[in-house]
Scaffold this active site. Structure first.
Site, mmCIF file in Angstrom:
data_model
loop_
_atom_site.group_PDB
_atom_site.id
_atom_site.type_symbol
_atom_site.label_atom_id
_atom_site.label_comp_id
_atom_site.label_asym_id
_atom_site.label_seq_id
_atom_site.Cartn_x
_atom_site.Cartn_y
_atom_site.Cartn_z
ATOM 1 N N GLU A 97 6.390 -57.671 -13.899
ATOM 2 C CA GLU A 97 7.792 -57.243 -13.878
ATOM 3 C C GLU A 97 7.893 -55.724 -13.973
ATOM 4 O O GLU A 97 7.284 -55.117 -14.858
ATOM 5 C CB GLU A 97 8.552 -57.825 -15.068
ATOM 6 N N CYS A 98 8.628 -55.120 -13.098
ATOM 7 C CA CYS A 98 9.016 -53.716 -13.171
ATOM 8 C C CYS A 98 7.805 -52.796 -13.373
ATOM 9 O O CYS A 98 7.083 -52.513 -12.422
ATOM 10 C CB CYS A 98 10.075 -53.531 -14.260
ATOM 11 N N GLY A 99 7.535 -52.334 -14.582
ATOM 12 C CA GLY A 99 6.384 -51.473 -14.831
ATOM 13 C C GLY A 99 5.087 -52.125 -14.407
ATOM 14 O O GLY A 99 4.188 -51.473 -13.869
ATOM 15 N N PHE A 101 4.806 -54.319 -12.010
ATOM 16 C CA PHE A 101 4.877 -54.266 -10.548
ATOM 17 C C PHE A 101 4.330 -52.928 -10.051
ATOM 18 O O PHE A 101 3.504 -52.872 -9.131
ATOM 19 C CB PHE A 101 6.346 -54.469 -10.144
ATOM 20 N N SER A 197 7.669 -57.977 -9.009
ATOM 21 C CA SER A 197 8.925 -57.388 -8.548
ATOM 22 C C SER A 197 9.522 -56.529 -9.656
ATOM 23 O O SER A 197 8.972 -56.442 -10.752
ATOM 24 C CB SER A 197 9.924 -58.480 -8.159
#
Length: 223
Positions: A97-99, A101, A197
């Site tokens: 997730e996010c970081g 990703f 993502s």
């Protein structure tokens, strides 16, 4: 005497490694508890300091955080980056997730425009910007079967990030709709048993997604 019934706990059936240190520390505690309810044993490791992943894992989660603030140290830990890349190639179920990703991408460009090598599992390049790129709740429709669910399944999630992904050849896994504006866009990547993502997913609010991921880990374990 009244006999008090004992509550049976599910014995851990699968071990999932979770990245947790100064670079990756954004997790909903209830999300991890949801995985444990499903029989997962959570083991933590540090992408900053550990040269290897925990032993005998059947899944990997890399959450949000601030990899851009520790990009040089993450780049220096070549051993772990190579091991994560190999694990992804071998089909280990991975959710980022996010970081996380950003960390799985080929390259990360910090606020000063300096470039750092990341894991290279994904083709993309993450670059920091001075402007908030996205904030708010989204509904994400899964476009093809993956470790989080089947094509057509819908997930409620949240986005908040200052970085953006530059052009990539990796195929998108989500069709997202911003709940506030109705704007639609494609996002995220699925590759083998990996989904990554910018979306933050609360497993306690999407227990079926947590179950799908744990099931994928169990299937990997039995291969």
């Amino acid at each position: 005497n009244v006999e008090i019934p004992t509550v049976k706990k599910i014995s851990p059936t699968v071990k999932i490694a979770v990245a947790k240190d100064a670079a990756f520390n954004f997790y909903y505690e209830e999300s991890l508890q949801e995985l444990e309810k499903l029989g997962a044993e959570i083991v933590y490791f540090s992408p900053l300091d550990d040269e290897t992943l925990p032993e005998n894992i059947s899944g990997l989660i890399i959450g949000g955080g601030f990899p851009e603030m520790f990009a040089a140290r993450l780049e220096q830990n070549k051993e772990l980056r190579a091991e994560i890349n190999h694990a992804a190639e071998m089909g280990l179920p991975i959710f980022a997730e996010c970081g996380g990703f950003m960390y799985l991408m080929r390259e990360l460009i910090d606020f000063d425009g300096k470039s750092f090598e990341m894991c290279g599992v994904l083709d993309g390049v993450a670059t920091m910007t001075n402007k908030l790129q996205t904030v708010g709740y989204v509904e994400a429709e899964i476009l093809s079967d993956c470790v989080l669910g089947k094509a057509g399944d819908k997930i409620r999630a949240h986005e908040f990030h200052f970085s953006k992904e530059l052009e990539t050849s990796d195929e998108k896994i989500f069709k997202c709709t911003r709940l506030r504006t109705g704007k639609e866009y494609f996002a995220g990547v699925a590759k083998k048993n990996l989904v990554a993502s910018y979306l933050h997913i609360h497993f306690a609010g999407c227990p079926e997604v947590a179950k799908n991921f744990v099931d994928a880990c169990k299937n990997f374990q039995t291969k």
